[in-house]
Motif scaffolding. Structure first.
Motif, PDB file in Angstrom:
ATOM      1  N   THR A 195     -13.763 -46.698 -28.270  1.00  0.00           N
ATOM      2  CA  THR A 195     -14.361 -47.808 -27.532  1.00  0.00           C
ATOM      3  C   THR A 195     -13.473 -49.047 -27.633  1.00  0.00           C
ATOM      4  N   ILE A 220      -9.106 -54.932 -21.034  1.00  0.00           N
ATOM      5  CA  ILE A 220      -8.714 -56.342 -21.056  1.00  0.00           C
ATOM      6  C   ILE A 220      -7.317 -56.501 -20.473  1.00  0.00           C
ATOM      7  N   GLU A 263     -14.486 -58.026 -14.334  1.00  0.00           N
ATOM      8  CA  GLU A 263     -14.171 -56.940 -15.265  1.00  0.00           C
ATOM      9  C   GLU A 263     -12.941 -56.150 -14.810  1.00  0.00           C
ATOM     10  N   ALA A 299     -19.345 -54.082 -25.439  1.00  0.00           N
ATOM     11  CA  ALA A 299     -19.025 -52.781 -26.015  1.00  0.00           C
ATOM     12  C   ALA A 299     -18.168 -52.953 -27.251  1.00  0.00           C
ATOM     13  N   PHE A 300     -17.253 -53.879 -27.162  1.00  0.00           N
ATOM     14  CA  PHE A 300     -16.358 -54.144 -28.289  1.00  0.00           C
ATOM     15  C   PHE A 300     -17.168 -54.511 -29.529  1.00  0.00           C
ATOM     16  N   THR A 308     -17.224 -55.430 -21.329  1.00  0.00           N
ATOM     17  CA  THR A 308     -16.132 -54.995 -22.196  1.00  0.00           C
ATOM     18  C   THR A 308     -16.327 -55.531 -23.604  1.00  0.00           C
ATOM     19  N   PHE A 309     -16.589 -56.819 -23.685  1.00  0.00           N
ATOM     20  CA  PHE A 309     -16.704 -57.388 -25.019  1.00  0.00           C
ATOM     21  C   PHE A 309     -18.017 -57.025 -25.699  1.00  0.00           C
ATOM     22  N   VAL A 313     -14.428 -49.401 -17.131  1.00  0.00           N
ATOM     23  CA  VAL A 313     -15.560 -50.035 -17.812  1.00  0.00           C
ATOM     24  C   VAL A 313     -16.658 -49.023 -18.132  1.00  0.00           C
ATOM     25  N   CYS A 363     -11.553 -50.894 -24.633  1.00  0.00           N
ATOM     26  CA  CYS A 363     -11.731 -52.319 -24.371  1.00  0.00           C
ATOM     27  C   CYS A 363     -10.381 -53.012 -24.272  1.00  0.00           C
ATOM     28  N   LEU A 408     -16.130 -46.979 -21.359  1.00  0.00           N
ATOM     29  CA  LEU A 408     -16.232 -47.707 -22.623  1.00  0.00           C
ATOM     30  C   LEU A 408     -17.667 -48.076 -22.927  1.00  0.00           C
ATOM     31  N   CYS A 409     -18.453 -48.280 -21.888  1.00  0.00           N
ATOM     32  CA  CYS A 409     -19.875 -48.511 -22.129  1.00  0.00           C
ATOM     33  C   CYS A 409     -20.525 -47.252 -22.693  1.00  0.00           C
TER      34      CYS A 409
END
Lengths: 153, 188, 505, 513
Positions: C354, C362, C467, C387-388, C384-385, C473, C358, C476-477
């Motif tokens: 993940t 980015i 995004e 998930a980060f 993104t963030f 995206v 991200c 990563l989610c």
């Protein structure tokens, strides 16, 4: 070192000396023709080594005298081993008895060396051809000079 | 005995002369002499066939070939600059090894040595019936038991023959480029 | 599928990536078709792996061997056991997501040589699965090396000077360690134990009791394995991992989460459990030296991570630290630590992938690589963030992140083995994790953007969401959600893995 | 007919090329010669495969040339080891000849082609003959056939250094052959026979039962051991020159570098291996490993020379910018691995040595074939000119990478199999130091192979590489056949390692040749 040993082996030692002289010329001399000459001597000496092995004291060349040749068909006469002697005596033929008395040197080394000599001359011929070619290309047959020329290039 | 000792001595002397001499022409001549002396000794050692071949090939053909080459290249050997110590050492070690190796060998002319006794009946006796009484056993052997070696020998000669043609034959084009580049040859 | 035997499933599992390889090469010219092939096959593969997992976790141990074409001593043979199955599940599951992500990334970033990329990717997955299923050390080693070589073109994907140097370090360290230590260790094992088969309870115990190898030699052998398996990135053989950061981000994801490093730690665990045996390590203290090295690795790598401003480099050092946890688990050699190590393979994989996704998103979306440039970026890239942040929690080991459980078991194991000081190490390391990971999302969400007036996204006082590509995206989610789901799913994994530590008794 | 074929099978693979060689010269046309030699090579390959299967089926096959039984006549003794090697030689010969067309036209004047084909066949004859024969003197004769043709083939190289390299090789080679001849002579002196198996039997008679003092068995003892030792030493040195063991390797780099690419491919893949084979025969077939390794500390000497050679040659390879020379040094190093295996004289070690002969033949053949492709298109073997060729010649470059992986010994390539066997053999003998050094040395191969890979893929293209196009199809296809073989034999080991294992077992059980 006994005297018999010396007299039994001095032949070989001289042959070894000859071989090593040839070998020395090959590895020490930088002139290509000289190298080939050395190779020649080396090889001739090896031929001598082999031929020396085949020799029997009191023997003769392995060529059957005309009188005996052709009569010994099918016989298993032996020229040396005493255990075979009685077989020979059994034979009525005078010639056969003669044959038993003739001691022949071993022919096999001769046979091998005939091949080896021919191989030697073939090698020499090839080497000389290469030398001619190298001399045409470089203008010299001294290995040192040639290596120098190649390095400068 | 005397003859053989003197021949052996002469052989050794000739060999040393060849090693020392700087004039190639003379060296080739001495090589011829060496072969010839060798051939005479072979005659004494009951090997007339080898002796004749050596005289013809060693003293004859190879001398001619070398002289021919000399005519194309040059007769003088330049003195070697590198020190003879390393070659002398190598030769010394090799020679010493060989001498050491002779110590366990059957003596010269020993009729009970394995060479003479291993094959029983010997080649002379065996070849008589096999070769239908061919008098020269050596020739018989060359054509029969060791016939395959002889085939190989012929192949060697054939190989050398085409090899020499291959090496010496120059392409017309090749020669031209050679000339144009002032005989410097082509670089990589 | 029910009428297919588990043996056939193994063959299908390993065959599918190869089929993908062939199809990718054939359809290389038509990008859409090529990627459709990869996605389809990776999905099918995940499905098949799940089928196989069903068999394995219910107690089956399917085998398949290439014995017909190999000499004794060179057997390429496969046998699936729970640890390998778990790894295979992780690898094949994440392959699907990585593929989707890679399509978005590679297209968004207009990378060259995409066909080569997908082809090598498929080989790497094949090697990962084959290593996971391997029935002996020989097979494991072969697949380990296949993976090294097949990932080299991925690492050097850009083909420039930087890529070359990175590739040099990558290949240099991985090949040297594996040849100089790993192979030697395998040969040693072979000469002592006479077999390389992974056997529950280990194969060296007998040799030890017969006096063919003593305790010191066992410890040396363990060191040879631990260092020889360079992919486990134990310090001081960790340099390849940051060096490989020159690769495109999907590759980094593959390297750090799915395949390469996980093959490393998986191999360490496998060797510890099935070659040495937990009891042997515990009795002879063969793993003690490695305990120190791993503990040092954990702390040092965390410290180094704090100094890195480049996001991918920081994540790389974080990975080194996290991998050392698993090696530590193997070296402690208690049931709990082994289980913790095994679980951490899955937990860390999902969390770390993940984070890398991200980082890539980015990069593609905002073209930022340095953490200091990411101030306020969270407002334009909330998903993104977000998930980060979730993944960060998991990596640190806080509930409700999956990582909490694996760390719990590792700590438990440390206490069990009487090395209570390791608890301290784990605690400090968790604090360090917080120190180097948490600031990133905080910075992104809280800090003001550097020059707000210039920022195009700042329109009418509101934040316009900008995004990365959708294909980046979404995966990563999914993985972020996955790392939370794993927290609640941990008991299940625990139950699956239990047989690996019990079968020895 | 089949009966007849089966009876004469041992001699056919040698005689067919030998008979077709003069035909190539007589007909004088390069096209006819090409077709004829291709035919001869592939037929020979087929026959040697048949021979391998016959040997697997029947065990050792004796064939008496001309029907003369030893010790009078010459015997061909075909066993698992030499049939295996003959198949390799014939196979590489056939595939390289098929590959040769475009490269040959580029590097050798057309008018010399028919002679080239003839010599090529003769070279193959010589190598095959050396393998097949059970007669020591016959080994010498066939060694000379192969050597003379090799000298001539090397001298065909484009530059003027080629004849020089050939001459230097000729001198070294002839010294080696003469040493061999001396060794043969001394053995003949001691045994009175030339048949290898018979020599072995005769030498056994000199053996004195080990003396037992205080319950401890003394070292083995031989009567007349001084001559035997020297004979053994001369055979070893002679063969070591031919197989280019460090420090007797000096002829090899130049020969491989300046010979035409096709010649290098064939010679590098086969010639040194045949000498290694002859050495195996001498150690295991004539003498016993007991004699060679216990009476004489030859095993220790061999490891030291092999290991030093491996390191020196590998390091030398790293510094070569001429890629042919780089591979040549690598060949010297690789011979070290073969000797290392042989010197261990146990089942695994010997298998490793034998299988490495085969595997390295394939790998080096493949790599030199790749070099041939590059030379054809780039006109250079200098690393600088190869820069960036990975872009314009992707397939050729990929072949280099795969072949290189084989040379390094990465799993799934056949190089790994040999390395693995060697390693396990060393561990079995508890030679931990040797094992460790061997592994470290193999890392040097990574450097010298990978430098080239990096040059191909990561450097900006050179002028020559920009203009280059992919190599001709026939060369690519044949190269890939060999490259594929290196991969196939990396996985499918029952044939290569299995046969090598059989051969090793055969030798260790005192199976006289």
């Amino acid at each position: 070192m006994t005297l018999t040993e010396f007299f039994g082996l001095y032949n070989y030692w001289i042959v070894v000396f000859l071989m090593m002289t040839g070998f020395y010329i090959v590895i020490a001399r930088r002139n290509m023709i000289k190298t080939v000459i050395g190779l020649n001597i080396f090889q001739v000496s090896v031929v001598l080594l082999y031929v020396t092995m085949g020799k029997v004291t009191g023997g003769t060349a392995p060529i059957i005298p005309p009188g005996i040749a052709g009569h010994s068909d099918g016989e298993h006469a032996s020229s040396h081993g005493s255990h075979d002697a009685h077989e020979v005596v059994d034979h009525a033929h005078q010639h056969a008895a003669d044959a038993a008395e003739i001691i022949y040197s071993n022919p096999l080394p001769s046979v091998l060396m005939l091949t080896a000599i021919v191989v030697g001359i073939a090698t020499t011929a090839l080497a000389l051809a290469l030398i001619v070619r190298i001399s045409e290309d470089y203008g010299t047959i001294e290995e040192d000079e040639i290596l120098l020329m190649d390095r400068r290039q | 005995m005397l003859v053989s000792v003197s021949i052996l001595t002469l052989l050794a002397v000739t060999a040393i002369a060849i090693a020392r001499i700087g004039d190639l022409w003379a060296a080739v001549m001495f090589t011829g002499i060496f072969s010839f002396l060798g051939a005479s000794w072979m005659l004494i050692l009951d090997a007339p066939d080898v002796a004749f071949t050596e005289a013809a090939v060693g003293a004859g053909i190879s001398t001619v070939l070398m002289l021919g080459t000399l005519a194309l290249t040059g007769k003088k050997e330049k003195p070697t600059k590198s020190s003879p110590i390393v070659p002398l050492f190598v030769v010394g070690v090799t020679g010493a090894a060989l001498i050491y190796g002779t110590l366990d060998m059957p003596h010269f002319g020993d009729r009970h040595s394995p060479v003479q006794t291993r094959i029983d009946p010997g080649f002379v006796e065996k070849s008589q019936p096999d070769m239908h009484g061919l008098p020269n056993v050596v020739t018989g052997l060359l054509g029969s038991y060791r016939g395959y070696d002889t085939l190989g020998e012929t192949a060697v000669i054939f190989t050398a023959g085409i090899a020499v043609i291959l090496i010496l034959r120059r392409e017309p084009k090749e020669k031209e480029t050679e000339r144009s580049t002032g005989k410097k040859g082509k670089s990589l | 599928m029910s009428n297919v035997t588990p043996e056939t499933l193994i063959q299908i599992c390993m065959g599918l990536p190869l089929v993908a390889l062939v199809l990718v090469v054939i359809t290389g010219k038509i990008a859409n078709l090529r990627e459709a092939c990869t996605i389809t096959i990776s999905s099918v593969l995940f499905f098949v792996t799940c089928q196989l997992a069903g068999h394995v976790f219910s107690g089956a141990r399917p085998e398949w061997s290439l014995g017909d074409v190999m000499m004794p001593g060179f057997e390429i043979a496969f046998q699936v056991e729970p640890l390998g199955m778990l790894f295979a599940l992780v690898a094949s599951g994440l392959w699907v997501l990585t593929t989707i992500y890679a399509i978005g990334y590679m297209r968004g970033h207009h990378e060259i040589n995409q066909t080569r990329f997908f082809a090598c990717f498929a080989i790497a997955i094949f090697a990962a699965l084959a290593a996971a299923f391997s029935a002996n050390l020989f097979t494991l080693f072969v697949m380990y090396e296949v993976m090294t070589v097949s990932t080299y073109p991925l690492v050097t994907h850009h083909g420039d000077e930087k890529a070359r140097n990175g590739g040099r370090v990558y290949l240099g360290i991985l090949l040297s360690t594996s040849v100089a230590f790993f192979m030697l260790a395998i040969a040693w094992t072979w000469s002592v134990a006479g077999t390389l088969d992974f056997t529950p309870g280990g194969v060296l115990a007998e040799a030890f009791s017969e006096g063919k190898i003593n305790a010191v030699q066992l410890a040396i052998l363990f060191c040879l394995f631990a260092f020889g398996i360079g992919k486990a990135a134990l310090m001081p053989f960790h340099r390849w991992l940051p060096a490989a950061m020159v690769a495109p981000t999907p590759v980094s994801a593959l390297l750090h989460a799915v395949a390469v490093v996980k093959v490393g730690v998986f191999s360490v665990l496998k060797v510890a459990i099935y070659i040495f045996g937990i009891d042997l390590i515990a009795d002879t203290h063969a793993g003690d030296w490695i305990c120190y090295v791993a503990a040092a690795s954990i702390l040092l790598a965390s410290l180094v991570a704090m100094t890195k401003d480049n996001l991918k480099a920081r994540l790389a050092y974080s990975t080194i630290s996290q991998l050392a946890y698993i090696t530590l688990g193997a070296a402690i050699a208690t049931e709990a630590s082994m289980l913790g190590g095994g679980m951490h393979i899955a937990m860390h994989a999902v969390g770390k992938i993940t984070l890398f996704f991200c980082a890539g998103a980015i990069y593609v979306g905002a073209h930022k690589t340095n953490i200091s440039d990411m101030r306020g970026l969270g407002r334009t890239m909330p998903f993104t963030f977000g998930a980060f942040l979730i993944a960060t929690i998991s990596i640190i080991g806080l509930p409700p992140g999956g990582g909490a459980w694996s760390k719990y078991f590792l700590a438990l194991g440390a206490v069990d083995s009487g090395k209570a000081w390791l608890m301290g190490t784990l605690m400090v390391s968790s604090l360090l994790n917080i120190a180097y990971l948490v600031p990133i999302p905080i910075l992104a969400f809280m800090a003001p953007t550097k020059n707000e007036t210039d920022d195009e996204s700042h329109v009418d006082g509101g934040w316009k969401i900008k995004e990365g590509p959708l294909l980046c995206v979404v995966p990563l989610c999914i993985t972020a959600i996955g790392s939370v789901v794993l927290f609640f799913f941990a008991n299940q994994i625990y139950q699956w893995l239990i047989p690996i530590v019990q079968s020895g008794h | 007919m089949i009966e007849y074929l089966h009876f004469h099978l041992p001699v056919l693979p040698i005689v067919i090329p030998l008979m077709i060689a003069p035909l190539c010269v007589l007909l004088g046309s390069r096209h006819v010669a090409n077709v004829l030699s291709l035919f001869a090579c592939w037929v020979t390959f087929g026959l040697s495969l048949l021979l391998v299967s016959r040997v697997c089926e029947l065990g050792e096959i004796s064939y008496f040339l001309g029907g003369w039984k030893p010790p009078y006549g010459i015997e061909y003794a075909i066993d698992p080891l030499n049939s295996f090697l003959m198949a390799m030689i014939a196979g590489m010969g056939a595939i390289v000849l098929t590959y040769s067309g475009p490269s040959l036209r580029d590097e050798v004047p057309k008018s010399k082609h028919y002679l080239f084909y003839s010599l090529y066949l003769l070279c193959m004859t010589g190598l095959m003959g050396m393998c097949a024969t059970g007669d020591l003197f016959n080994v010498f004769v066939f060694l000379e056939i192969s050597s003379l043709s090799t000298y001539a083939l090397i001298s065909l190289g484009k530059t003027r250094r080629a004849p020089l390299a050939a001459f230097q090789y000729l001198i070294m080679g002839t010294i080696g052959a003469t040493f061999l001849l001396i060794g043969i002579g001394l053995l003949y002196q001691m045994t009175g026979t030339l048949n290898m198996a018979d020599i072995g039997v005769q030498l056994e008679r000199y053996r004195v039962a080990a003396v037992i003092v205080d319950g401890i068995e003394g070292p083995p003892h031989w009567e007349g051991s001084r001559t035997m030792l020297v004979a053994f030493a001369f055979l070893t040195v002679g063969l070591c020159i031919k197989m280019a063991v460090f420090p007797l390797h000096t002829w090899l780099p130049n020969s491989y570098t300046y010979a035409p690419s096709v010649v290098t491919c064939f010679v590098a893949a086969t010639a040194t291996k045949v000498s290694v084979y002859a050495f195996i025969r001498v150690v295991f077939g004539i003498f016993t490993p007991e004699f060679a390794f216990e009476l004489l500390p030859l095993d220790t000497a061999l490891w030291s020379f092999s290991l030093v050679g491996i390191f020196v040659a590998s390091i030398a390879a790293i510094y070569q910018t001429n890629i042919k020379r780089r591979l040549a040094y690598s060949s010297i190093a690789q011979v070290g691995y073969m000797l290392l295996g042989i010197s261990m004289a146990n089942q695994d070690g010997l298998t490793a040595g034998i299988v490495h002969m085969f595997n390295h033949g394939l790998i080096k053949g493949a790599l030199f074939m790749v070099v041939g492709c590059f030379v054809l298109r780039l006109g250079s073997v200098q690393m600088d000119d190869w820069r960036g060729a990975g872009k314009t010649m992707p397939w050729t470059s990929l072949a280099w990478a795969i072949g290189g992986l084989g040379l390094i010994g990465v799993p799934v390539t056949c190089g790994f199999i040999s390395k693995w066997l060697l390693l396990t053999a060393a561990m079995e003998d508890e030679l931990y130091l040797v094992a460790a050094l061997m592994l470290i040395s193999s890392l040097l191969a990574v450097i010298y192979v990978w430098q080239v890979v990096e040059v191909l893929y990561f450097s900006p293209p050179s002028e020559k590489a920009k203009k280059a196009t992919e190599a001709p199809l026939i060369m690519l296809v044949t190269t890939y056949v060999v490259v594929a073989a290196t991969l196939v034999f990396g996985v499918w080991t029952t044939w290569s390692a299995g046969l090598a294992g059989d051969a090793a077992r055969f030798l260790l059980q005192g199976g006289a040749p």
